[in-house]
Design a protein around this motif. Structure first.
Motif, PDB file in Angstrom:
ATOM      1  N   ILE A   1      31.668  18.548  27.440  1.00  0.00           N
ATOM      2  CA  ILE A   1      30.332  18.622  28.019  1.00  0.00           C
ATOM      3  C   ILE A   1      30.405  18.636  29.539  1.00  0.00           C
ATOM      4  O   ILE A   1      29.677  19.382  30.213  1.00  0.00           O
ATOM      5  N   GLU A   2      31.296  17.808  30.113  1.00  0.00           N
ATOM      6  CA  GLU A   2      31.450  17.777  31.567  1.00  0.00           C
ATOM      7  C   GLU A   2      31.918  19.128  32.094  1.00  0.00           C
ATOM      8  O   GLU A   2      31.426  19.610  33.128  1.00  0.00           O
ATOM      9  N   ARG A   3      32.868  19.733  31.403  1.00  0.00           N
ATOM     10  CA  ARG A   3      33.337  21.056  31.833  1.00  0.00           C
ATOM     11  C   ARG A   3      32.229  22.094  31.709  1.00  0.00           C
ATOM     12  O   ARG A   3      32.090  22.972  32.568  1.00  0.00           O
ATOM     13  N   PHE A   4      31.439  21.982  30.656  1.00  0.00           N
ATOM     14  CA  PHE A   4      30.347  22.936  30.477  1.00  0.00           C
ATOM     15  C   PHE A   4      29.279  22.750  31.556  1.00  0.00           C
ATOM     16  O   PHE A   4      28.731  23.732  32.074  1.00  0.00           O
ATOM     17  N   ILE A   5      28.988  21.489  31.896  1.00  0.00           N
ATOM     18  CA  ILE A   5      28.006  21.230  32.944  1.00  0.00           C
ATOM     19  C   ILE A   5      28.489  21.803  34.275  1.00  0.00           C
ATOM     20  O   ILE A   5      27.711  22.346  35.064  1.00  0.00           O
ATOM     21  N   GLY A   6      29.801  21.687  34.522  1.00  0.00           N
ATOM     22  CA  GLY A   6      30.342  22.260  35.743  1.00  0.00           C
ATOM     23  C   GLY A   6      30.216  23.773  35.808  1.00  0.00           C
ATOM     24  O   GLY A   6      30.193  24.354  36.910  1.00  0.00           O
ATOM     25  N   GLN A   7      30.115  24.432  34.659  1.00  0.00           N
ATOM     26  CA  GLN A   7      29.979  25.893  34.622  1.00  0.00           C
ATOM     27  C   GLN A   7      28.530  26.354  34.588  1.00  0.00           C
ATOM     28  O   GLN A   7      28.279  27.560  34.658  1.00  0.00           O
ATOM     29  N   LEU A   8      27.593  25.415  34.441  1.00  0.00           N
ATOM     30  CA  LEU A   8      26.189  25.813  34.330  1.00  0.00           C
ATOM     31  C   LEU A   8      25.653  26.568  35.551  1.00  0.00           C
ATOM     32  O   LEU A   8      24.892  27.528  35.389  1.00  0.00           O
ATOM     33  N   PRO A   9      25.992  26.161  36.781  1.00  0.00           N
ATOM     34  CA  PRO A   9      25.498  26.968  37.914  1.00  0.00           C
ATOM     35  C   PRO A   9      25.953  28.423  37.860  1.00  0.00           C
ATOM     36  O   PRO A   9      25.163  29.343  38.114  1.00  0.00           O
ATOM     37  N   GLU A  10      27.226  28.648  37.520  1.00  0.00           N
ATOM     38  CA  GLU A  10      27.714  30.020  37.404  1.00  0.00           C
ATOM     39  C   GLU A  10      27.041  30.746  36.243  1.00  0.00           C
ATOM     40  O   GLU A  10      26.732  31.940  36.332  1.00  0.00           O
ATOM     41  N   LEU A  11      26.790  30.019  35.137  1.00  0.00           N
ATOM     42  CA  LEU A  11      26.098  30.623  34.003  1.00  0.00           C
ATOM     43  C   LEU A  11      24.691  31.051  34.388  1.00  0.00           C
ATOM     44  O   LEU A  11      24.258  32.173  34.064  1.00  0.00           O
ATOM     45  N   ALA A  12      23.952  30.166  35.053  1.00  0.00           N
ATOM     46  CA  ALA A  12      22.601  30.522  35.476  1.00  0.00           C
ATOM     47  C   ALA A  12      22.624  31.706  36.442  1.00  0.00           C
ATOM     48  O   ALA A  12      21.744  32.581  36.395  1.00  0.00           O
ATOM     49  N   ARG A  13      23.631  31.760  37.306  1.00  0.00           N
ATOM     50  CA  ARG A  13      23.729  32.869  38.256  1.00  0.00           C
ATOM     51  C   ARG A  13      23.988  34.188  37.527  1.00  0.00           C
ATOM     52  O   ARG A  13      23.395  35.226  37.862  1.00  0.00           O
ATOM     53  N   LEU A  14      24.867  34.167  36.530  1.00  0.00           N
ATOM     54  CA  LEU A  14      25.154  35.395  35.774  1.00  0.00           C
ATOM     55  C   LEU A  14      23.931  35.872  35.007  1.00  0.00           C
ATOM     56  O   LEU A  14      23.637  37.074  34.963  1.00  0.00           O
TER      57      LEU A  14
ATOM     58  N   GLU B   1      21.212  18.744  32.056  1.00  0.00           N
ATOM     59  CA  GLU B   1      21.271  20.031  32.731  1.00  0.00           C
ATOM     60  C   GLU B   1      21.107  21.187  31.753  1.00  0.00           C
ATOM     61  O   GLU B   1      20.372  22.140  32.016  1.00  0.00           O
ATOM     62  N   LEU B   2      21.786  21.082  30.599  1.00  0.00           N
ATOM     63  CA  LEU B   2      21.678  22.154  29.616  1.00  0.00           C
ATOM     64  C   LEU B   2      20.281  22.211  29.019  1.00  0.00           C
ATOM     65  O   LEU B   2      19.757  23.309  28.749  1.00  0.00           O
ATOM     66  N   VAL B   3      19.666  21.053  28.792  1.00  0.00           N
ATOM     67  CA  VAL B   3      18.299  21.041  28.266  1.00  0.00           C
ATOM     68  C   VAL B   3      17.347  21.727  29.236  1.00  0.00           C
ATOM     69  O   VAL B   3      16.451  22.488  28.825  1.00  0.00           O
ATOM     70  N   VAL B   4      17.527  21.483  30.532  1.00  0.00           N
ATOM     71  CA  VAL B   4      16.674  22.127  31.529  1.00  0.00           C
ATOM     72  C   VAL B   4      16.876  23.636  31.504  1.00  0.00           C
ATOM     73  O   VAL B   4      15.905  24.418  31.547  1.00  0.00           O
ATOM     74  N   LEU B   5      18.128  24.075  31.413  1.00  0.00           N
ATOM     75  CA  LEU B   5      18.406  25.510  31.378  1.00  0.00           C
ATOM     76  C   LEU B   5      17.830  26.160  30.128  1.00  0.00           C
ATOM     77  O   LEU B   5      17.190  27.227  30.198  1.00  0.00           O
ATOM     78  N   VAL B   6      18.035  25.523  28.975  1.00  0.00           N
ATOM     79  CA  VAL B   6      17.524  26.075  27.721  1.00  0.00           C
ATOM     80  C   VAL B   6      15.999  26.125  27.744  1.00  0.00           C
ATOM     81  O   VAL B   6      15.388  27.122  27.315  1.00  0.00           O
ATOM     82  N   THR B   7      15.376  25.055  28.242  1.00  0.00           N
ATOM     83  CA  THR B   7      13.910  25.039  28.314  1.00  0.00           C
ATOM     84  C   THR B   7      13.392  26.145  29.223  1.00  0.00           C
ATOM     85  O   THR B   7      12.390  26.813  28.905  1.00  0.00           O
TER      86      THR B   7
ATOM     87  N   LEU C   1      21.245  22.867  39.985  1.00  0.00           N
ATOM     88  CA  LEU C   1      22.453  22.512  39.246  1.00  0.00           C
ATOM     89  C   LEU C   1      23.640  22.304  40.171  1.00  0.00           C
ATOM     90  O   LEU C   1      24.504  21.448  39.916  1.00  0.00           O
ATOM     91  N   GLU C   2      23.730  23.075  41.243  1.00  0.00           N
ATOM     92  CA  GLU C   2      24.813  22.893  42.216  1.00  0.00           C
ATOM     93  C   GLU C   2      24.719  21.513  42.868  1.00  0.00           C
ATOM     94  O   GLU C   2      25.726  20.813  43.038  1.00  0.00           O
ATOM     95  N   GLN C   3      23.508  21.093  43.234  1.00  0.00           N
ATOM     96  CA  GLN C   3      23.328  19.775  43.851  1.00  0.00           C
ATOM     97  C   GLN C   3      23.655  18.652  42.871  1.00  0.00           C
ATOM     98  O   GLN C   3      24.306  17.666  43.231  1.00  0.00           O
ATOM     99  N   ARG C   4      23.220  18.796  41.619  1.00  0.00           N
ATOM    100  CA  ARG C   4      23.522  17.771  40.612  1.00  0.00           C
ATOM    101  C   ARG C   4      25.018  17.714  40.327  1.00  0.00           C
ATOM    102  O   ARG C   4      25.571  16.640  40.074  1.00  0.00           O
ATOM    103  N   LYS C   5      25.686  18.837  40.383  1.00  0.00           N
ATOM    104  CA  LYS C   5      27.128  18.870  40.155  1.00  0.00           C
ATOM    105  C   LYS C   5      27.867  18.067  41.221  1.00  0.00           C
ATOM    106  O   LYS C   5      28.783  17.288  40.913  1.00  0.00           O
ATOM    107  N   GLU C   6      27.481  18.223  42.480  1.00  0.00           N
ATOM    108  CA  GLU C   6      28.107  17.464  43.555  1.00  0.00           C
ATOM    109  C   GLU C   6      27.794  15.977  43.442  1.00  0.00           C
ATOM    110  O   GLU C   6      28.659  15.123  43.682  1.00  0.00           O
TER     111      GLU C   6
END
Length: 313
Positions: free
Chosen positions: A135-148, A206-212, A235-240
């Motif tokens: 889950i942590e690795r997936f959360i780290g990829q969420l900003p790039e996922l949202a960008r794509l 983070e994923l719930v926010v993206l899915v919603t 998501l970038e700010q939350r990641k940091e």
């Protein structure tokens, strides 16, 4: 029309209806079998060996037919481990047996069952740790996922088309999870259901926010690009922030694991200091109760430290 002709006509119509019913059942059964085969083929990883070549395939089929086996299969899928339910069960049983024998031979017979219970707890903790790590690795990829996804929708692609393209571009675990979403969409599932299953496999805020955001934009036909752009910055700010909090709490986490190790070290030192000390100590009910209480206190200390160091960001 005579009575004989009416009876013959009725029998003929009945035979035709029965024949059509048999053909319908056969077509329905064949369709169901093809769908199950397609689902199994799509849900399997390309790197997985043939299902029949997996170890303990018979045990795996029997376990997956039970409620407990299905729950374990769901947990293993969330961890991303390349192991079946049957394989994991056999490995855990081997671990428990080994710990029982080792603890009984090195310490005392009383510590065998305690070591076995510790092995079961360790297996469950390992699955939870693997799931949290994924889950942590997936959360780290969420900003790039949202960008794509934002780039794909800005280029005029629908979400159903942008998701498979993002799955090809991203590494695991995001690529694998988006691939499962793409397979579910290919099987006819709705976008809401496919994304909802993703949120259930890897639960996080983070994923719930993206899915919603994706579901509401898809339902209302709103501007997906602007929402995803804003979400990417958040998501970038939350990641940091999560990275800073994890760094600050690393010492506390080490303390949580050091507490039970101190207790195990004391047991080994007591056994080395005098031969048969642990046997004599656990030969009475008072000694056994003291050992159980001590192990319980160490477990409580571990859980309390972990709970105090858990900060939701």
């Amino acid at each position: 029309m005579t009575l004989d002709q009416l009876v013959a006509l009725t029998l003929g119509a009945t035979l035709v209806a029965c024949a059509l019913a048999v053909l319908a059942v056969r077509a329905y059964t064949a369709g169901r079998a093809q769908r199950r085969e397609l689902e199994a083929r799509l849900s399997a990883s390309p790197s997985d060996p043939v299902a029949g070549a997996r170890r303990f395939a018979g045990l795996d089929r029997r376990l997956r037919a039970t409620r407990w086996g299905r729950r374990l299969e769901h947990r293993l899928a969330a961890t991303g481990l390349d192991v079946t339910v049957g394989e994991f069960t056999v490995y855990v049983l081997a671990l428990v047996t080994g710990l029982w024998v080792v603890a009984q031979s090195l310490l005392a017979a009383f510590f065998g069952p305690l070591a076995a219970l510790l092995g079961l707890w360790g297996a469950a903790t390992f699955l939870s740790w693997q799931r949290a790590k994924r889950i942590e690795r997936f959360i780290g990829q969420l900003p790039e996922l949202a960008r794509l996804l934002a780039n794909g929708t800005q280029a005029g692609l629908a979400l159903r088309t942008a998701i498979p393209l993002a799955a090809e571009e991203m590494d695991a675990p995001a690529g694998e999870e988006l691939g499962k979403v793409s397979d579910a969409l290919a099987l006819g599932h709705s976008l809401d259901d496919a994304l909802g299953e993703l949120a259930e496999r890897l639960p996080s805020r983070e994923l719930v926010v993206l899915v919603t955001t994706l579901v509401l934009s898809n339902r209302a036909g709103g501007q997906v690009v602007g929402s995803l752009r804003n979400l990417t910055d958040t998501l970038e700010q939350r990641k940091e922030t999560r990275r800073e909090v994890k760094t600050q709490l690393s010492q506390v986490m080490m303390t949580a694991y050091a507490v039970p190790l101190i207790g195990l070290t004391v047991l080994f030192l007591m056994d080395r200091a005098g031969s048969g000390v642990l046997d004599r100590m656990t030969s009475t009910f008072a000694g056994q109760a003291a050992v159980v209480i001590a192990f319980g206190l160490y477990a409580v200390g571990f859980l309390v430290i972990r709970r105090m160091s858990r900060i939701d960001v």
